[in-house]
Design an enzyme around this catalytic site. Structure first.
Site, PDB file in Angstrom:
ATOM      1  N   GLY B  72     -26.737  27.542  13.779  1.00  0.00           N
ATOM      2  CA  GLY B  72     -27.965  28.112  13.239  1.00  0.00           C
ATOM      3  C   GLY B  72     -27.639  29.298  12.345  1.00  0.00           C
ATOM      4  CB  THR B  73     -25.194  32.049  12.781  1.00  0.00           C
ATOM      5  OG1 THR B  73     -25.755  32.542  14.000  1.00  0.00           O
ATOM      6  CG2 THR B  73     -24.653  33.201  11.963  1.00  0.00           C
ATOM      7  CG  ASN B 152     -33.696  35.990  19.364  1.00  0.00           C
ATOM      8  OD1 ASN B 152     -34.399  36.381  18.424  1.00  0.00           O
ATOM      9  ND2 ASN B 152     -32.652  36.675  19.779  1.00  0.00           N
ATOM     10  CD  GLN B 180     -34.135  30.999  20.776  1.00  0.00           C
ATOM     11  OE1 GLN B 180     -34.557  30.314  21.714  1.00  0.00           O
ATOM     12  NE2 GLN B 180     -32.933  31.549  20.804  1.00  0.00           N
ATOM     13  N   GLY B 201     -28.113  23.179  17.328  1.00  0.00           N
ATOM     14  CA  GLY B 201     -28.053  22.212  18.417  1.00  0.00           C
ATOM     15  C   GLY B 201     -28.063  22.839  19.798  1.00  0.00           C
ATOM     16  CB  THR B 238     -13.674  16.581   8.023  1.00  0.00           C
ATOM     17  OG1 THR B 238     -12.603  16.552   7.091  1.00  0.00           O
ATOM     18  CG2 THR B 238     -13.864  15.207   8.636  1.00  0.00           C
ATOM     19  CB  CYS B 325     -25.708  48.858  29.738  1.00  0.00           C
ATOM     20  SG  CYS B 325     -26.196  50.561  29.891  1.00  0.00           S
TER      21      CYS B 325
END
Lengths: 214, 393
Positions: B72-73, B152, B180, B201, B238, B325
């Site tokens: 997705g990125t 998200n 999402q 995916g 490929t 954190c």
């Protein structure tokens, strides 16, 4: 610096950290208990900020110049809770440390006893020694021992991550020369970029102080 | 060993068994390169074309408008950088929102360094962007608007159709990050009115390492990866046939089941929200109605997220938090902060994202555990903030 992260390659805490997180020692269990302890204590100190995500409060009882008891509350992540718990154990074990001995405990000593912490957790979560110093000063104030109060003010530069001028000096002593390196090492300015000019100036100052003419 | 209850499907979903079954032959048996002229190549090319067809039918577009990518990125990077490069002579202004995923925000930061001007529109306190504010942000030199379909972290669904009416009227391209949205929302690009749409995916019970970008045929893009000219010259390398086959199957399945999924999970979601909000000094982040059916995001004041997370982990429950954190940068969730709430709120925020296999019994375990965890952490906390102090600052 002993860095768990680089050894295990992930986001892990040592077993000692986990033990002190799940079964903390000397901690205050309820707000009611906190009130009772406050009444009975000889000194209290608080450090950190809720915005940063870590706040520590510490109460001490002193007997014959030794730490007879050390109770605490912590808001924060597992490492913050574990670090405070470990510190409270260190100052009270084997009959309690002399105040002066207890004041010598550095964050690195706490981290060593915890078998390491992820590097990025170091600065924001190990505040116990600072809260303790405040508690000791409070005790000296209450017992009129004004000459013993340590007025060495540690200046907090990054107020959100609690990074102090001492941290910057330590970084300089470890060979950090540029602001970029300092940010990588301490995460300074990760949330509050406004502190960066002051950080850079301090870094230059400490580098000159320790390394100029050598 | 405690049973794992996985409530972190917005991080990633398990691979569905039937998806895996469709992928399996393409690893060791039908391993051909879709670019080869022989039989093995032909079989791979057929699988590739068939998958592209399947995806295009779901998105209601032409097969040639589907570009398979590695995530997705990557799809998002290709859309934003590809448009920026091709349309920079037309203008250098791009609009997005403050609650986008880092894939969008960091790509826009990169484009800013390249001389583009970025406007991030603030969302309303319920985590939804007002289309009018997008409209107001449009300038003469605006070339692209990018708004996520579903968030998200807090699950809020953005008004893409309303926004597309505006961008269409102004002749500006619209990209949506739909990573999402695949399990519950319609992905019909025609009815959404988008020019570019990114999917992946690993959020739809498909494989990881695969995504796709819908690119309307009238939109020009510059390639992100140069080489052998695969994927219409836009994404060389490929083709990852097993992942592409798996992606098509997973997308088909999740879109086919989206009504059942929504009905069942929104009930469970609302039940979990209702029960967790019985814990004092807690509140929901994001709109109650306009959110994906599997997202619960609640702040528990005076308890810190990482500590909550670790205590849940010890009981076999997987969730996530907006606390600083747990982030590598030590930044608390930019999404929670974008709702206009202070740092303290982000530190105590917990996200539970339900899966298609989540049962009510799973949630009962969370509901039973949370009050004691919060009570323990609040008992040992020196910070005692009240709701009034932080809720609407």
């Amino acid at each position: 610096m002993y860095d768990i992260e680089s050894k295990q390659g992930g986001w892990f805490y040592s077993q000692t950290v986990k033990d002190h997180f799940f079964e903390p020692k000397n901690f205050v269990k309820t707000q009611e208990e906190a009130k009772e302890i406050a009444q009975a204590s000889d000194g209290v100190g608080i450090e950190g900020s809720p915005a940063c995500g870590d706040v520590m409060k510490m109460w001490i009882k002193v007997k014959d110049n030794k730490i007879a008891d050390c109770k605490w509350q912590t808001f924060g992540c597992a490492s913050a809770i574990a670090a405070t718990s470990m510190f409270s154990v260190m100052v009270t074990e084997s009959g309690g440390l002399l105040i002066d001995e207890a004041l010598k405990i550095k964050p690195q000593n706490i981290v060593d006893r915890l078998d390491g912490l992820p590097a990025r957790k170091f600065h924001c979560s190990v505040l116990a020694d600072k809260a303790f110093r405040e508690a000791v000063n409070d005790y000296y104030k209450k017992t009129n021992q004004f000459d013993k109060i340590d007025e060495t003010k540690i200046k907090v530069v990054d107020k959100i991550l609690n990074i102090t001028d001492k941290d910057i000096e330590e970084a300089a002593l470890h060979g950090v020369k540029t602001l970029d390196e300092l940010q990588k090492r301490t995460k300074i300015g990760a949330q509050d970029k406004n502190c960066l000019p002051e950080a850079e100036e301090l870094l230059r100052y400490y580098n000159e102080k320790h390394f100029s003419g050598k | 060993m405690t049973k794992t209850i996985y409530l972190d499907t917005s991080a990633t979903t398990p691979l569905d068994k039937s998806v895996f079954n469709e992928m399996e032959p393409y690893f060791s048996e039908e391993y051909g390169n879709a670019g080869s002229m022989h039989n093995k190549g032909l079989i791979a090319a057929q699988a590739l074309n068939r998958s592209r067809d399947r995806v295009s039918r779901i998105l209601n577009c032409f097969p040639k408008e589907i570009i398979f990518t590695g995530s997705g990125t990557e799809s998002i990077n290709m859309a934003l950088k590809g448009v920026a490069e091709k349309y920079k002579d037309k203008g250098k202004h791009i609009i997005s929102t403050t609650i986008e995923h880092h894939a969008v925000l960091d790509t826009l930061d990169f484009l800013k360094e390249q001389g583009f001007e970025i406007t991030l529109v603030e969302v309303e306190p319920n985590g939804i962007v007002d289309p009018n504010k997008i409209k107001e942000a449009i300038r003469k030199d605006t070339i692209l608007v990018s708004v996520m379909y579903a968030n998200n972290e807090i699950g809020t669904i953005q008004p893409i159709k309303e926004i597309s009416k505006i961008t269409e009227e102004k002749g500006i391209l619209l990209h949506t990050d739909a990573c999402q949205a695949g399990n519950s929302e319609s992905l019909d690009v025609e009815s959404l009115g988008v020019d570019l749409l990114s999917l992946n995916g690993s959020k739809i019970y498909g494989p990881k390492g695969i995504g796709c970008l819908y690119r309307k045929s009238s939109v020009s893009l510059s390639p992100l990866i140069h080489g052998g000219g695969q994927e219409f010259g836009l994404r060389s390398g490929t083709e990852n046939i097993p992942a592409i086959v798996g992606f098509a199957k997973a997308l088909e399945m999740s879109q086919k089941n989206k009504e059942d999924y929504t009905t069942r999970l929104s009930q469970l979601r609302d039940y979990l929200i209702e029960k967790l909000l019985e814990i004092p000094d807690s509140f929901l982040n994001g709109d109650k109605e306009k959110r994906v059916p599997n997202n619960v995001n609640i702040t528990f004041l005076n308890a810190e997220g990482e500590s909550i997370l670790l205590m849940l982990t010890e009981e076999g429950i997987c969730a996530s938090t907006g606390s600083a954190c747990t982030s590598k940068s030590l930044d608390p969730s930019h999404v929670i902060l974008a709702l206009g709430r202070p740092y303290e709120v982000a530190h105590g925020s917990m996200r539970f994202t339900l899966s298609k296999d989540t049962t009510k019994e799973d949630l009962e375990k969370v509901i039973a555990l949370m009050p004691s965890i919060i009570k323990k952490l609040r008992g040992m906390s020196p910070v005692i903030l009240s709701l009034n102090e932080v809720k609407n600052v």
